[in-house]
Design an enzyme around this catalytic site. Structure first.
Site, PDB file in Angstrom:
ATOM      1  N   HIS A   1       1.027  -1.152   0.055  1.00 34.80           N
ATOM      2  CA  HIS A   1      -0.137  -0.046  -0.032  1.00 34.80           C
ATOM      3  C   HIS A   1       1.103   1.245   0.088  1.00 34.80           C
ATOM      4  O   HIS A   1       1.803   1.308   0.589  1.00 34.80           O
ATOM      5  CB  HIS A   1      -0.986   0.082   1.232  1.00 34.80           C
TER       6      HIS A   1
ATOM      7  N   ASP B   1       2.276   2.129   3.414  1.00 34.46           N
ATOM      8  CA  ASP B   1       3.367   0.927   3.945  1.00 34.46           C
ATOM      9  C   ASP B   1       4.689   1.389   3.749  1.00 34.46           C
ATOM     10  O   ASP B   1       5.537   1.322   4.240  1.00 34.46           O
ATOM     11  CB  ASP B   1       3.093  -0.435   3.249  1.00 34.46           C
TER      12      ASP B   1
HETATM   13  C1  XLS Z   1      -7.592  -6.668   4.318  1.00 33.19           C
HETATM   14  C2  XLS Z   1      -7.124  -6.925   3.164  1.00 33.19           C
HETATM   15  C3  XLS Z   1      -6.043  -5.908   2.531  1.00 33.19           C
HETATM   16  C4  XLS Z   1      -5.893  -5.918   1.092  1.00 33.19           C
HETATM   17  C5  XLS Z   1      -5.205  -4.844   0.509  1.00 33.19           C
HETATM   18  O1  XLS Z   1      -8.602  -7.312   5.001  1.00 33.19           O
HETATM   19  O2  XLS Z   1      -6.618  -8.194   3.000  1.00 33.19           O
HETATM   20  O3  XLS Z   1      -4.812  -6.304   3.350  1.00 33.19           O
HETATM   21  O4  XLS Z   1      -5.275  -7.262   0.660  1.00 33.19           O
HETATM   22  O5  XLS Z   1      -5.617  -3.638   0.743  1.00 33.19           O
END
Ligand code: XLS
Ligand code: CA
Ligand code: CA
Length: 448
Positions: free
Chosen positions: A109, A112
């Site tokens: 993200h 991140d």
């Molecule tokens: C959350 C999601 C998230 C997505 C990416 O539950 O799994 O981590 O994979 O935004």
């Protein structure tokens, strides 16, 4: 691969490149099944599986939960003088980890990778700086970006949603972030761009206009697609279904729901599914059910590999270990013709009390071994053909004659009813042979 670390500091000292040592190895930091170069049919294991590590769980999650503070010591934060320096160190640690573990891909993200700034413009600038660094590290290590995405759920401004926020200003702020995250994904040669609808849903129908919110979501996705294509993005867009958490109800509930939405708004040419095992479970489906549904609809894209806890109904994002589930998942992947832009992204985190740096490696190693074993079992199933043949045979009455006429639209209900009143009296009693097939599955898992 020799011991390898990037930057000036080694963040996982004492851990070298993880190698395949075979099923009998007693070395916890070695693969027991995942042998990257091994051929499985026409492709190497690593090219079937296309493993990716998730930046957020591995390098941002600190073990905090609703009941307690952080437990994971993150040396890349403690040794930094500013949030930007911490982000740079974190990236060094991440690429050290990717290369030592031997995953060829990662996913991230925007937040991140780079810290939120004091304004949207500053946040975007921070991201650009880190993207430049990531570009260099990708080149140096050969690690590639599976997909990028924008975090539209952590900041309080998105407490009521992003593209589906009832206030226009929040939608515009989300667009600023998504545009920058698309630019970052393109700059890093990402093979996909993911939309997980973090808070795209509602907490109460008493304050929600569902129709309007879903239309806004479609409008937003159309705009994002058009922008990315205009910038030359050739990769896949993914929607990641999830039925709930953090909202009470999320609009991207499951694969069928998302497929209906994509088709209704004409987005099904550009968008595919990123299917997470734990989210399938929250929607009341088997992981394989979601995968097979996407394959049938021609919408299969990528996988977030993890598992939940079958008894608590939360999104616990644990490392996947079940050979059984991995085999059924890989059966669907093989039926799709394998991954193209997608891969197996470990959207999984070590537990709060896993505080040894080795734990992050061992979590991934177990997951990679499970999917390697699952791949081999699925390959045996496909080669042997027992399931495919059984299924083909089970529907054989639709292959010719009246059955084929029904399938092709050549019968009216009256004509079908007349056939029913005629010679089909004993039909409908063939055994489904589930016990036999389940026993067969266990044989495939045992390598037979
Ligand atoms: C959350 C999601 C998230 C997505 C990416 O539950 O799994 O981590 O994979 O935004
Ligand atoms: Ca996920
Ligand atoms: Ca999850």
């Amino acid at each position: 691969m020799a011991d390898y670390f990037v930057g000036n500091k080694e963040y996982f000292p004492g851990i070298g490149a993880v190698a395949y040592e075979g099923p009998k190895s007693g070395n916890p930091l070695a693969f027991k099944y995942y042998d990257p170069e091994k051929m499985v049919g026409p492709k190497k294991m690593k090219d079937h599986l296309r493993f990716a590590a998730a930046y957020w769980h591995s390098f941002c999650a600190d073990g905090a939960d609703p009941f307690g503070a952080a437990t994971h010591p993150h040396p890349w934060i403690t040794d930094a003088k500013s949030p930007m320096e911490a982000a740079e160190h974190k990236m060094d640690a991440a690429f050290e980890f990717f290369t030592k573990l031997g995953v060829e891909f990662y996913a991230f993200h925007d937040r991140d990778m780079a810290p939120e700034g004091n304004s949207p413009g500053e946040s975007e600038k921070n991201l650009r700086v880190l993207v430049d660094k990531a570009k260099g590290l990708q080149k140096e290590t050969g690690v590639k970006l599976l997909w990028g995405t924008a975090n539209l759920f952590t900041h309080p401004r998105f407490m009521n949603g992003a593209a589906t926020n009832p206030e226009f200003g929040a939608v515009a702020l989300a667009a600023h972030q998504v545009k920058a995250a698309i630019d970052a994904t393109i700059a890093l040669d990402g093979q996909g761009y993911t939309f997980w609808g973090g808070r795209e849903g509602y907490m109460s129908l008493l304050n929600t206009d569902m129709r309007r919110e879903k239309e806004h979501l479609a409008r937003f996705l159309i705009m994002a697609r058009d922008y990315a294509r205009k910038q030359g993005f050739k990769g896949a867009f993914y929607i990641e279904p999830k039925p709930m958490e953090p909202t009470k109800h999320q609009y991207d509930y499951d694969v069928e729901t998302v497929a209906g939405f994509l088709r209704f708004y004409g987005l099904d040419k550009d968008f595919r599914m990123n299917i997470e095992a734990n989210h399938a479970e929250l929607a009341g489906h088997d992981f394989a059910h979601e995968l097979e549904t996407a394959v049938d609809l021609g919408l299969f894209g990528s996988v977030d590999a993890n598992r939940g806890d079958p008894r608590n109904g939360w999104d616990t994002d644990q490392f996947p270990l079940s050979y059984y589930e991995a085999a059924l998942a890989m059966r669907a992947v093989l039926r799709a013709g394998g991954f193209t832009t997608g891969g197996l992204n470990f959207d999984a985190k070590i537990r709060r009390n896993s505080v040894d740096p080795k734990d992050l490696f061992e979590g991934h190693i177990g997951g990679m071994d499970a999917f390697a074993a699952g791949l081999e079992a699925a390959w045996r199933m496909a080669q042997d053909g027992a399931f495919d043949n059984f299924i083909r045979q089970r529907y054989a009455s639709f292959d010719s004659g009246d059955g084929a006429a029904f399938e092709n639209g050549g019968l009216t209900l009256e004509a079908l009813a007349a056939l029913g009143a005629g010679s089909y009296g004993s039909a409908g009693f063939a055994s489904g042979r589930q016990e036999h097939l389940e026993n067969r599955l266990n044989q495939y898992l045992l390598g037979l």
